[in-house]
Write a protein that holds these residues in place. Structure first.
Motif, short mmCIF file in Angstrom:
data_model
loop_
_atom_site.label_atom_id
_atom_site.label_comp_id
_atom_site.label_asym_id
_atom_site.label_seq_id
_atom_site.Cartn_x
_atom_site.Cartn_y
_atom_site.Cartn_z
N LEU A 355 0.85 -1.29 -0.03
CA LEU A 355 0.12 -0.01 -0.06
C LEU A 355 0.92 1.56 0.01
N ARG A 356 1.83 1.39 0.99
CA ARG A 356 2.80 2.38 0.86
C ARG A 356 3.41 2.66 -0.55
N GLU A 357 3.77 1.71 -1.17
CA GLU A 357 4.50 1.75 -2.57
C GLU A 357 3.51 2.12 -3.44
N GLU A 358 2.14 1.69 -3.59
CA GLU A 358 1.28 2.44 -4.56
C GLU A 358 0.87 3.84 -4.14
N ILE A 359 0.77 4.04 -3.13
CA ILE A 359 0.42 5.54 -2.47
C ILE A 359 1.75 6.37 -2.87
N THR A 360 2.75 6.12 -2.90
CA THR A 360 3.88 6.86 -2.93
C THR A 360 4.12 7.07 -4.32
N GLU A 361 3.99 6.02 -5.14
CA GLU A 361 4.21 6.29 -6.76
C GLU A 361 3.18 7.07 -7.29
N GLU A 373 -7.77 10.70 -8.43
CA GLU A 373 -6.55 9.85 -8.06
C GLU A 373 -6.61 9.05 -6.94
N LEU A 374 -7.41 9.46 -5.65
CA LEU A 374 -7.56 8.62 -4.68
C LEU A 374 -8.41 7.49 -4.89
N VAL A 375 -9.74 7.59 -5.72
CA VAL A 375 -10.67 6.30 -5.97
C VAL A 375 -10.22 5.61 -6.88
N SER A 376 -9.06 5.74 -7.73
CA SER A 376 -8.69 4.94 -8.66
C SER A 376 -7.37 4.16 -8.20
N LEU A 377 -6.99 4.32 -7.00
CA LEU A 377 -5.81 3.26 -6.59
C LEU A 377 -6.58 2.19 -6.15
N PRO A 378 -6.11 1.05 -6.80
CA PRO A 378 -6.71 -0.10 -6.61
C PRO A 378 -6.45 -1.01 -5.38
N TYR A 379 -5.38 -0.89 -4.79
CA TYR A 379 -5.23 -1.55 -3.81
C TYR A 379 -5.41 -0.88 -2.55
N LEU A 380 -5.48 0.46 -2.31
CA LEU A 380 -5.96 1.31 -1.41
C LEU A 380 -7.53 1.01 -1.44
N VAL A 500 -8.16 9.44 2.29
CA VAL A 500 -7.48 10.45 2.82
C VAL A 500 -6.58 10.32 3.87
N VAL A 501 -7.00 9.64 4.93
CA VAL A 501 -6.12 9.67 5.97
C VAL A 501 -4.98 8.49 6.06
N LEU A 502 -5.37 7.32 4.95
CA LEU A 502 -4.34 6.30 4.70
C LEU A 502 -3.33 6.85 3.75
N ALA A 503 -3.80 7.70 2.91
CA ALA A 503 -2.90 8.36 1.94
C ALA A 503 -2.02 9.08 2.48
N THR A 504 -2.30 9.68 3.50
CA THR A 504 -1.49 10.65 4.29
C THR A 504 -0.55 10.03 5.06
N LEU A 505 -0.92 9.00 5.92
CA LEU A 505 -0.32 8.45 7.04
C LEU A 505 0.75 7.33 6.58
#
Length: 549
Positions: A355-361, A373-380, A500-505
């Motif tokens: 998950l960290r790798e997907e968000i960081t990329e 962008e948030l709603v299109s992240l498949p693993y998140l 949003v919380v997960l994408a930030t933390l």
């Protein structure tokens, strides 16, 4: 006067008990032929086994042993149903709601006293009118406008955590931080008001403290709410009832706490509401000067209400009731869902890394992730869906049959006498416990790995059995957010908050769990609990390490 009042109450209570004993001894109930677990007590039936902090195994056992429609004994020997059969659920929450199956009178009455005449406490045309007014507020267009507000809150959380762990890894009680964050998210985006600076040792607003403590305190009054309240709710005027509450509060600590919490919630809502109305009268410039800048839910709702036709317009009392209703609903479920995700990511470090790798990329490519962008992240998305499937924050909901009804089932129920039934007769007054957890974990639909947390299941097509079952949930073939006319109106809002919380933390912090005494309590809204020598505390202590740059 009070002694006479209590004599009347005791007489009514005794009469009710005797009536249920007579019915239990002499009445033939058509539900007696439905299989279910044996009752351990005439007084409490199977209620304690069904609704205690460690009831997980009991729920799994009855679902596995008895199938999608189960009979169990409730208080004073009354037959109740436990249901997760998809066809039966379709009738209960969609086809035959609200004219047959609806929230119970006691649930509605308690919520009306606590929250006012909002979504939690209304039915029929009034409930539909309120939802009609509120639905546009939760549109995708408004969700996009919420993103800057969400980031404004969550980045404060990130700074607070960074400050705590900048000298090295620390154990942090994350449930408290998730609760504070969820309340501030709904505060700013829902009410256009800030309750919490989200700093270590920062002064919390009394409203914040009250809302967070409400569930724990009100749990201590469950017996009073469901046994005593029906007898006294319609005695005397509101002023008389308040005088009785004030008198009893002098020596009844739990009642005093609930009274004070409700007063703070109501008075704060009135202050915010009046401030919003005043700003609306002054024009857009005044709204821009408030927290939320006029894009919060209540500001938008007030504008829409002012422009609505006379027949659709809601009175101030109903608008006011929505404020505490939406705040409580948005805070407790979302905070505990976020806490659960963090706990799961601790137990599945490979998922946390992925998950960290997907968000960081994605952040390298887009910067701060916006709605699309948030709603299109498949693993998140898969992690959120799988957590909501396996661990719904509200594992059980109650409905009541308001008239005799026939309840069809998708899989025949084998009666105690061996009869095969493709429908069940439900007598008027029957309590029906809807089980999102049993529906979401049904191995006949989700497969033999239904009890496993596997986000990857959402990265490929779902089993045909899930699609064909036509589960009536409003979200991803799940009953987590219910369905039909009483589905959670803010489920998209909640999902966006969580992302949003997960994408930030997650890109900045690594979470690990070292405490082996954490378990998840099943009472009402599921929450993390630490067992310290038999003393239970709502906590989620996690080891937090800063890994950002």
């Amino acid at each position: 006067m009070l002694s006479a009042f209590f004599r009347v109450f005791i007489s009514l209570a005794v009469a009710r008990v005797l009536w249920n004993v007579v019915r239990w001894l002499f009445k033939k109930d058509p539900l007696d032929n439905i299989p279910g677990p044996p009752s351990k007590s005439f007084l409490t039936g199977s209620m304690f086994e069904l609704s205690n902090p460690r009831a997980w195994q009991f729920h799994h056992q009855i679902a596995e042993e008895f199938g999608g429609v189960v009979k169990f004994k409730g208080l004073l020997g009354e037959n109740s149903l436990y249901v997760y059969d998809p066809k039966a659920l379709q009738h209960i929450v969609v086809k035959d709601q609200p004219h047959i199956y609806e929230e119970g009178d006691l649930f509605l009455l308690g919520n009306k006293i606590i929250f006012g005449e909002g979504l939690f406490s209304t039915t029929g045309d009034l409930h539909r009118r309120q939802r009609k007014m509120l639905n546009p507020v939760f549109s995708i267009a408004h969700m996009r406008d919420m993103i800057p507000i969400f980031y404004n809150v969550v980045e404060k959380l990130g700074k607070a955590l960074h400050k705590k762990v900048e000298e090295g890894p620390q154990t942090v009680e994350m449930h408290n931080w998730m609760t504070r964050t969820a309340l501030e998210l709904i505060g700013q985006s829902g009410l256009g008001y800030s309750f919490d600076p989200l700093t270590e040792g920062g002064t919390e607003h009394p409203y914040s403290i009250s809302v967070k403590s409400f569930v724990d305190v009100s749990d201590k009054l469950k017996f009073s709410r469901f046994v005593i309240l029906p007898f006294i709710a319609h005695i005397g005027t509101r002023r008389f009832q308040r005088a009785v509450v004030d008198f009893l509060s002098m020596f009844w600590k739990s009642l005093r706490s609930v009274r004070d919490i409700v007063d703070i919630m109501h008075n704060t809502s009135v202050d915010i509401f009046e401030e919003k109305k005043k700003a609306l009268q002054q024009g857009d410039a005044a709204l821009e000067g408030l927290t939320g800048k006029g894009k919060d839910i209540i500001s938008i709702l007030l504008k829409a209400n002012m422009a609505a036709s006379e027949e659709d317009r809601l009175p101030d009392a109903e608008l006011l009731a929505q404020m505490s209703t939406l705040t409580f609903a948005a805070m407790d479920t979302t905070s505990n869902a976020l806490a659960r995700i963090l706990h799961l990511l601790c137990d599945h470090q490979e998922a946390q890394d992925k998950l960290r790798e997907e968000i960081t990329e994605a952040q390298k490519q887009h910067g701060r992730l916006q709605y699309d962008e948030l709603v299109s992240l498949p693993y998140l998305d898969a992690i959120c869906r799988e957590t909501m499937r396996l661990h719904p924050p509200v594992p059980m909901l109650l409905r009541e049959a308001y008239q005799d009804a026939i309840l069809p089932v998708s899989k025949p129920v084998i009666g105690v006498d061996g009869t095969k039934m493709d429908k069940v007769f439900v007598p008027k007054g029957t309590n029906i416990f809807i089980s999102p957890i049993a529906s979401n974990r049904n191995p006949e639909l989700w497969g033999s790995d239904a009890l496993e947390w596997k986000p990857e299941r959402w990265l490929s097509p779902l089993p045909d059995a899930v699609i064909d079952a036509k589960i009536p949930g409003v979200y991803s073939h799940l009953m987590t957010f219910l369905g039909g006319g009483r589905a959670c109106i803010g489920f998209k809002f909640s999902q966006l908050e969580m992302k949003v919380v997960l994408a930030t933390l997650i890109p900045k912090f690594k979470f690990e769990c070292e405490n082996k005494n954490i378990f998840w309590s099943m009472n009402g809204i599921v929450h993390p609990t630490v067992d310290e020598g038999g003393a239970l505390h709502t906590q989620l202590p996690l080891k937090v390490t800063y890994v950002g740059t």
